[in-house]
Design an enzyme around this catalytic site. Structure first.
Site, short mmCIF file in Angstrom:
data_model
loop_
_atom_site.label_atom_id
_atom_site.label_comp_id
_atom_site.label_asym_id
_atom_site.label_seq_id
_atom_site.Cartn_x
_atom_site.Cartn_y
_atom_site.Cartn_z
N ILE A 586 1.10 -1.11 0.22
CA ILE A 586 -0.26 0.10 -0.43
C ILE A 586 0.70 1.46 0.28
O ILE A 586 0.28 2.17 0.35
CB ILE A 586 -1.21 -0.16 1.28
CG1 ILE A 586 0.18 0.28 2.96
CG2 ILE A 586 -1.86 -1.30 1.03
CD1 ILE A 586 -0.85 0.09 4.29
N GLY A 587 2.13 1.16 0.28
CA GLY A 587 3.37 2.42 -0.01
C GLY A 587 4.68 2.05 -0.44
O GLY A 587 5.36 0.63 0.12
N GLY A 589 8.57 3.80 -0.33
CA GLY A 589 9.55 4.89 0.18
C GLY A 589 10.64 4.51 -0.06
O GLY A 589 11.20 3.62 -0.39
N GLY A 592 11.32 1.12 1.97
CA GLY A 592 10.74 -0.08 1.35
C GLY A 592 10.14 0.19 0.84
O GLY A 592 9.35 0.89 1.13
N VAL A 594 5.23 -0.27 2.37
CA VAL A 594 4.40 -0.87 2.90
C VAL A 594 4.08 -1.70 2.53
O VAL A 594 2.89 -1.71 2.04
CB VAL A 594 4.00 0.61 3.92
CG1 VAL A 594 2.91 0.34 5.11
CG2 VAL A 594 5.19 1.43 4.40
N LYS A 608 5.72 -1.98 7.75
CA LYS A 608 6.79 -1.01 6.96
C LYS A 608 8.13 -2.08 7.39
O LYS A 608 8.33 -2.22 8.68
CB LYS A 608 7.01 -0.17 7.99
CG LYS A 608 8.19 1.13 6.20
CD LYS A 608 8.63 2.36 7.08
CE LYS A 608 7.63 3.59 6.88
NZ LYS A 608 7.18 4.82 6.91
N ASP A 703 11.74 11.68 8.31
CA ASP A 703 11.47 11.22 7.51
C ASP A 703 9.98 11.17 7.39
O ASP A 703 9.11 10.74 7.19
CB ASP A 703 11.49 10.18 7.72
CG ASP A 703 11.06 9.14 5.71
OD1 ASP A 703 10.62 7.97 5.94
OD2 ASP A 703 11.35 9.84 4.60
#
Length: 851
Positions: A586-587, A589, A592, A594, A608, A703
């Site tokens: 779902i994400g 960054g 790595g 999520v 995460k 972050d």
């Protein structure tokens, strides 16, 4: 003789008749003009009213059939002016008015002495025609949504004694021509967008000023004008948060009438002039906080016998605080935290003192805690953490009937904790990181409003008193002591935050040691023979299963998953690994992916997965994660646990159905109203302020971005992703950021050339998020023709004519634009290229709360 007089009388009357007729005509004309004046004033004021938009009907009583002195919001007083026997003042503040101000009609009103249009929504420049209001003594346009330059034409208002343009979007330099207003007593330009250098002539000529406020003009680039010291009548001087630099001029020593001096939140440096305060016999409030002052603080301040507030926190002052400061008869607040002060804390003057608040955290004070502290009946906060204090806690430490907050953590205090029987208003008690011994007093359980207790990292022994169950605690931290015995059950099950680790002698539900284990030992022996027959078979089965898992997972079996949970959730390391596939992502960054994972009981968590976890051992990662998991704030996401494998750490967070702020902003339509956006901004700011200022030890996020802002119900935000640098290591952290181009716009420009991260870098990242909320645009804008990030996009438009209207999200109604403009101004300040011109998160929270 009589005959002669009678003969001369007709001649005398004949000679005087022109004068009599002339006098009679003048009197008649004056009477006629006086009778006509109300009619004239009626017409002028009604013309002014017709130019306004009055949605609430506040001016409904303004009618030609009623004397204008009886109209609402109109005040009439006798005037000494020969041209106008009546002085007229219009008190039109806070009525929701807008429209174009008909200043031409307004300035023709005879005797117009006061005009107050504050807290309205005019959304226009300051009308130049106001300079024709010759009789105007007071002009207040504060918070009226005025913008544009400050008109130099206002210098024509020779009668003006008070000018208030605060809380607007006035920009540009302060015109030196305003120095012509020699009778001005009040000048308030607070909270605008003024810039440039202040002209010395302004302060050389405005010698009648009693009140000067230039605070909150963050674009000023000026040193403190020495000419300010010549304004002998000045009583209130507010220059905080306005980009001032350099040293305090020695001429300031001549401001003998000062009652309030606020130079906080600037870039001032150097030493405070010797003798500072010697002549400030009327000074009530002194605030030099959050600058770069250094050196010892002059002793002269202890001569300010009327001083009530002394605030110098956030500098680099050294040496001892002035000895006489503590004994000033009216002093209520001493704030000197985050400096380099040293020496001993003196004994307080006991019952005669009016001290309410003493904060001297993070200095180098040594010696014992003053024994007289409990004698000060007004003291409600004593905070002296992160010093070198020693000795024991005074028995009367909490005898003040007002005492609410005690924080003496991280010192070298020894001895036992006294009974706090008299401290009925104590809310927070922090004694962690000392050398305290003995037991935890059961009397703490009798304090009715005690909510936060932190006694961690001491040498306390004995049991946790059952009386603590009587309290409505939000935090109980007794970790890393030598406590033993059964933990009262309600403390384990009923608290949102209870920390017991580091006490091997404690036992109870959920703890490694089970209090009932010895009772069950005998019963277990009876079953031993039966169980033994099964052991061999199970062992063989386990070997087979292990072999299969080794084939399935390949090399991962050499570094098996180690799962640590801080909250009770039903998941295993194998469950996590099995769920790590792209359909659950779902994400993404810098560190790595999520993953969204649904547990066996239907609960969902966000995980995460950090690929670059550096070379930290499991023990090091566990210690860091435990520190992060202790953080408790309504706007900070909870860390439920983590899973460790060599070279990889996965952090488990609570999950929210709304997803992240980035998901919402990047949706096809960002249909969120301004009030909800403001709620999100305030929540993020509060969470970040907690990490920066209130949590011990203080923590940087490093972050912060919209994808790390999770949204709960009612748009309540939760800040996530904090402290990752502590888990992956500094080298891996910087390497990951350098390789990630998607979120570069959240990173403060100075991060590329400084080794030491600061909280102002987080402030910059928050400013980017606030710009996203104000504009409705994502931070990265690859489709934009002229720039790819939101900060550059805003900077190119902010100073254009009607620039704000190009920046603000057009989907938000215009009625909300005043608040949005204020938020935009705050966001621009947060993303300033110069770190020292950014506000800290405390100030950001206050600004957002004001909206």
């Amino acid at each position: 003789m009589a005959t002669t007089s009678g003969a001369c009388l007709p001649l005398l009357l004949l000679l005087l008749s022109p004068l009599i007729i002339s006098s009679y005509s003048a009197a008649a004309a004056a009477a006629e003009a006086e009778a006509e004046q109300p009619v004239q004033v009626h017409g002028l004021l009604l013309s002014f009213k017709d130019s306004l938009h009055d949605p609430a009907g506040a001016l409904a009583t303004w009618s030609s059939s009623t004397p204008y002195c009886n109209w609402s919001h109109v005040t009439c007083t006798d005037s000494s002016s020969a041209s106008s026997p009546v002085a007229v003042s219009l008190q039109l503040q806070g009525l929701g008015l807008s429209g174009d101000i008909n200043a031409t009609a307004l300035c023709r009103v005879p005797g117009l002495a006061g005009l107050r249009l504050a807290s309205n929504a005019f959304n226009q420049t300051v009308p130049l025609q106001l300079s024709r209001c010759a009789s105007l003594a007071s002009l207040n346009l504060s918070s009226g949504a005025f913008w544009g330059p400050l008109p130099e034409q206002l210098a024509a208002l020779a009668s003006l004694t008070s000018l208030d343009l605060s809380g607007n979007d006035i920009e540009g330099t302060v015109p030196p021509g305003l120095a012509a207003l020699r009778g001005l007593q009040v000048l308030n330009l607070r909270g605008n967008r003024l810039s440039g250098v202040l002209h010395p002539a302004l302060f050389r000529n405005l010698t009648s000023l009693h009140y000067l406020d230039l605070s909150g003009n963050q674009f000023l680039e000026s040193q403190l004008p020495p000419e300010l010291g010549g304004m002998a009548s000045l009583r209130w001087l507010f220059l905080q948060g306005s980009g001032f630099s350099g040293e305090i001029p020695e001429t300031f020593l001549g401001l003998e009438q000062l009652e309030a001096l606020d130079l906080s939140m600037n870039s001032l440096t150097g030493a405070v002039p010797p003798g500072f305060g010697l002549k400030f016999q009327k000074l009530l409030s002194l605030d030099l906080s959050r600058n770069g002052f250094s050196g010892p603080f002059p002793n002269g301040v202890d001569k300010c016998l009327m001083l009530q507030r002394f605030e110098v926190q956030g500098n680099a002052f050294t040496g001892e605080l002035p000895a006489g400061l503590w004994s000033l008869p009216d002093l209520q607040v001493i704030r000197a935290e985050n400096n380099r002060f040293s020496g001993r804390l003196p004994e307080f003057p006991g019952g005669v003192s009016r001290l309410e608040q003493v904060q001297v955290d993070n200095n180098s004070f040594s010696g014992a805690i003053p024994q007289s502290i409990g004698l000060i009946r007004t003291m409600y906060r004593f905070s002296a953490s992160l010093n070198e204090l020693n000795g024991s806690l005074p028995d009367n430490l909490c005898d003040s009937p007002a005492m609410s907050i005690i924080n003496i953590s991280h010192n070298a205090i020894s001895g036992s904790i006294p009974d706090f029987n008299n401290c009925k208003r104590l809310v927070s008690l922090s004694l962690s990181g000392n050398g305290l011994t003995g037991t935890i007093p059961a009397s703490l359980g009798d304090l009715p409003v005690l909510t936060y207790i932190d006694l961690s990292s001491n040498g306390l022994t004995g049991a946790i008193p059952a009386e603590l169950q009587n309290l409505k605690l939000a935090l109980l931290n007794v970790s890393y002591n030598r406590l033993s015995g059964r933990v009262p059950p309600e403390l384990v099950s009923g608290l949102p935050a209870v920390f017991l680790e580091g006490n091997p002698g404690l036992c109870g539900p959920g703890l490694p040691s089970d209090c009932d284990a010895p009772l069950r030992k005998h019963q277990g022996l009876a079953l031993a023979a039966t169980v033994a027959s099964l052991v061999t078979g199970l062992a063989l089965l386990a070997v087979g299963v292990f072999a299969v898992c080794r084939r399935i997972h390949g090399n991962r079996s050499s570094s098996p998953w180690k799962l640590v949970l801080f909250h009770p959730i039903k998941i295993t390391g194998e469950d996590l690994f099995a769920a790590f596939h792209d359909k659950n992502v779902i994400g993404r960054g810098a560190f790595g992916k999520v993953h969204l994972i649904e547990l066996q009981d239907g609960q969902k968590v966000a995980v995460k997965r950090l690929f670059s976890s550096g070379k930290l051992t499991f023990r090091e990662v566990k210690n860091e994660m435990k520190a992060l998991a202790k953080i408790r704030h309504k706007n900070v996401a909870k860390i439920a646990g983590f899973c460790y494998s060599e070279g990889e750490v996965s952090v488990i967070y609570e999950y929210f159905q709304r997803g992240s702020l980035q998901d919402m902003i990047c949706a096809p339509k960002f249909a969120v109203g301004w009030n909800d956006r403001l709620k999100i901004a305030l929540g993020v700011a509060q969470g970040l302020a907690y990490l920066h200022h209130d949590y011990t030890p203080r923590m940087l996020h490093r972050d912060l971005k919209s994808s790390n802002v999770l949204l709960a119900d009612e748009f309540e935000p939760r800040v996530a992703g904090f402290g990752i640098h502590r888990v992956v290591g500094e080298k891996a952290y910087r390497s990951s950021l350098d390789s990630d181009l998607n979120d570069k716009c959240y990173i403060a420009p100075e991060q590329n050339f400084t080794k030491n991260p600061t909280n102002l870098m987080d402030v910059y990242s928050f400013g980017v998020i606030l710009l996203e909320l104000v504009t409705g645009r994502p931070a990265e804008q690859p489709a934009s023709k002229d720039c790819s990030d939101i900060v550059s996009w805003v900077r190119r438009r902010i100073n254009l004519i009607d620039g704000a209207s190009q920046i603000l999200d057009p989907s938000i109604p215009r009625t909300e634009q005043q608040g949005m403009k204020a938020a935009l101004e705050l966001a621009v300040g947060c993303t300033s290229v110069k770190p020292d011109q950014r506000p800290d998160m405390y100030e950001v929270v206050r600004s957002l709360q004001a909206l």
